[in-house]
Design a protein around this motif. Structure first.
Motif, mmCIF file in Angstrom:
data_model
loop_
_atom_site.group_PDB
_atom_site.id
_atom_site.type_symbol
_atom_site.label_atom_id
_atom_site.label_comp_id
_atom_site.label_asym_id
_atom_site.label_seq_id
_atom_site.Cartn_x
_atom_site.Cartn_y
_atom_site.Cartn_z
ATOM 1 N N CYS A 124 0.862 -1.177 0.000
ATOM 2 C CA CYS A 124 0.000 0.000 0.000
ATOM 3 C C CYS A 124 0.903 1.234 0.000
ATOM 4 C CB CYS A 124 -0.933 -0.019 1.221
ATOM 5 S SG CYS A 124 -0.128 0.367 2.795
ATOM 6 N N ASP A 125 0.313 2.422 0.000
ATOM 7 C CA ASP A 125 1.169 3.619 -0.076
ATOM 8 C C ASP A 125 1.458 4.228 1.293
ATOM 9 O OD1 ASP A 125 -1.087 5.077 0.643
ATOM 10 O OD2 ASP A 125 -1.541 5.696 -1.395
ATOM 11 N N PHE A 126 1.185 3.467 2.350
ATOM 12 C CA PHE A 126 1.434 3.929 3.709
ATOM 13 C C PHE A 126 0.807 5.319 3.927
ATOM 14 C CE2 PHE A 126 4.730 0.853 5.353
ATOM 15 C CZ PHE A 126 4.674 0.005 4.264
ATOM 16 N N CYS A 127 -0.435 5.464 3.426
ATOM 17 C CA CYS A 127 -1.131 6.758 3.493
ATOM 18 C C CYS A 127 -0.226 7.885 2.994
ATOM 19 C CB CYS A 127 -1.639 7.039 4.909
ATOM 20 S SG CYS A 127 -3.025 6.020 5.381
ATOM 21 N N LEU A 180 -7.121 -1.219 7.932
ATOM 22 C CA LEU A 180 -8.088 -0.764 6.926
ATOM 23 C C LEU A 180 -7.882 -1.523 5.622
ATOM 24 C CD1 LEU A 180 -8.354 3.126 7.198
ATOM 25 C CD2 LEU A 180 -10.076 1.415 7.767
ATOM 26 N N ALA A 181 -6.629 -1.940 5.411
ATOM 27 C CA ALA A 181 -6.265 -2.757 4.241
ATOM 28 C C ALA A 181 -6.886 -2.211 2.953
ATOM 29 C CB ALA A 181 -6.642 -4.223 4.474
ATOM 30 N N CYS A 182 -6.711 -0.903 2.740
ATOM 31 C CA CYS A 182 -7.420 -0.273 1.622
ATOM 32 C C CYS A 182 -6.818 -0.630 0.263
ATOM 33 C CB CYS A 182 -7.489 1.234 1.818
ATOM 34 S SG CYS A 182 -5.925 2.060 1.579
ATOM 35 N N ALA A 219 -0.331 -1.669 5.400
ATOM 36 C CA ALA A 219 0.334 -1.202 6.614
ATOM 37 C C ALA A 219 -0.621 -0.862 7.753
ATOM 38 C CB ALA A 219 1.201 0.004 6.278
ATOM 39 N N CYS A 220 -1.928 -1.138 7.577
ATOM 40 C CA CYS A 220 -2.860 -1.023 8.697
ATOM 41 C C CYS A 220 -4.080 -1.895 8.396
ATOM 42 C CB CYS A 220 -3.269 0.434 8.975
ATOM 43 S SG CYS A 220 -4.591 1.018 7.930
HETATM 44 S S1 SF4 Z 1 -5.127 3.168 5.093
HETATM 45 FE FE1 SF4 Z 1 -3.760 1.542 5.807
HETATM 46 S S2 SF4 Z 1 -3.688 0.097 4.126
HETATM 47 FE FE2 SF4 Z 1 -4.464 2.043 3.288
HETATM 48 S S3 SF4 Z 1 -2.661 3.158 2.542
HETATM 49 FE FE3 SF4 Z 1 -3.008 3.822 4.654
HETATM 50 S S4 SF4 Z 1 -1.698 2.469 5.895
HETATM 51 FE FE4 SF4 Z 1 -1.951 1.481 3.882
#
Ligand code: SF4
Length: 230
Positions: free
Chosen positions: A105-108, A144-146, A141-142
């Motif tokens: 993911c992009d680590f937000c 939410l697994a977006c 990285a969290c």
């Molecule tokens: S919300 Fe979580 S899974 Fe989505 S980009 Fe941010 S750290 Fe990664």
């Protein structure tokens, strides 16, 4: 703004189709495709990177894929030169060989960096590990697994120093389904060994398809993962 949005939609509804595709280029000459990403974690593009992609679009073709990548068609003779050009502007070329590939993911966009140290270690140890078939490992990285890691062959979902592992997704087709939970709350210091062991287990099994391997070996994998750290 409404008028411009409407105009924009009308233009898009002309539904232009590409004139240069990999299939057409390959039929005419020796073209191959590269899978290219803005970074292993970063998803933003710079103007310099866009300029390089624009040049490659002129010489071949560039499209984006469902897997957060650009698919770049390049002439075989230009391969080394193109990889060098991409490297120079920090575009990442996913190895075309069968290997483990992490889809992070992009680590937000860099605001959620708790998992970055372990992600770096995992990348060093796992990314490009030779396997009999490509295995896509989603790293979110969290919780939410977006970035939909559970749709990848293997999913590593980080939460406060621990990982949940899912595996066996079927990402496309009529039987498409998410991966199943294989282990929960694995402390991060054990995650590299757990993932490596699982990949070696897959590589030495006589099952080719990763989702079938997970399906058939699920119980032993769950026991193995538990035994690796508990
Ligand atoms: S919300 Fe979580 S899974 Fe989505 S980009 Fe941010 S750290 Fe990664």
């Amino acid at each position: 703004m409404e008028q411009y949005v409407r105009q924009n939609f009308e233009k898009a509804m002309q539904l232009p189709m590409p004139t240069k595709t990999f299939a057409k280029l390959k039929a005419a000459d020796s073209f191959i495709v590269l899978t290219v990403r803005p970074g292993i974690i970063n998803k933003h593009l710079t103007s310099t990177q866009l300029n390089v992609l624009a040049k490659l679009a002129d010489e071949g073709a560039v499209k984006y894929s469902a897997g957060h990548s650009f698919i770049v068609s390049v002439h075989e003779e230009m391969l080394d030169e193109v990889i060098q050009m991409l490297t120079d502007v920090e575009l990442y070329v996913v190895p075309p060989t069968p290997s483990a590939i992490m889809k992070c993911c992009d680590f937000c966009d860099g605001d959620e960096l708790d998992a970055l140290p372990i992600a770096k270690e995992l990348l060093r140890e796992i990314e490009q590990m030779p396997l009999k078939k490509r295995v896509r490992i989603g790293f979110n990285a969290c919780t939410l697994a977006c970035y939909n890691a559970v749709q990848d062959d293997l999913a590593l979902i980080y939460h406060k120093g621990k990982f949940d592992i899912y595996g066996g997704a079927i990402p496309m087709g009529r039987r498409a389904s998410s991966g199943e939970l294989l282990a929960k709350n694995i402390p991060e210091q054990y995650i590299i060994a757990c993932v490596k062991k699982l990949l070696v287990h897959y590589n030495t099994s006589d099952i080719e398809k990763f989702f079938l391997f997970i399906k058939k070996e699920k119980v032993s994998i769950q026991q193995q993962l538990k035994g690796d750290w508990s």
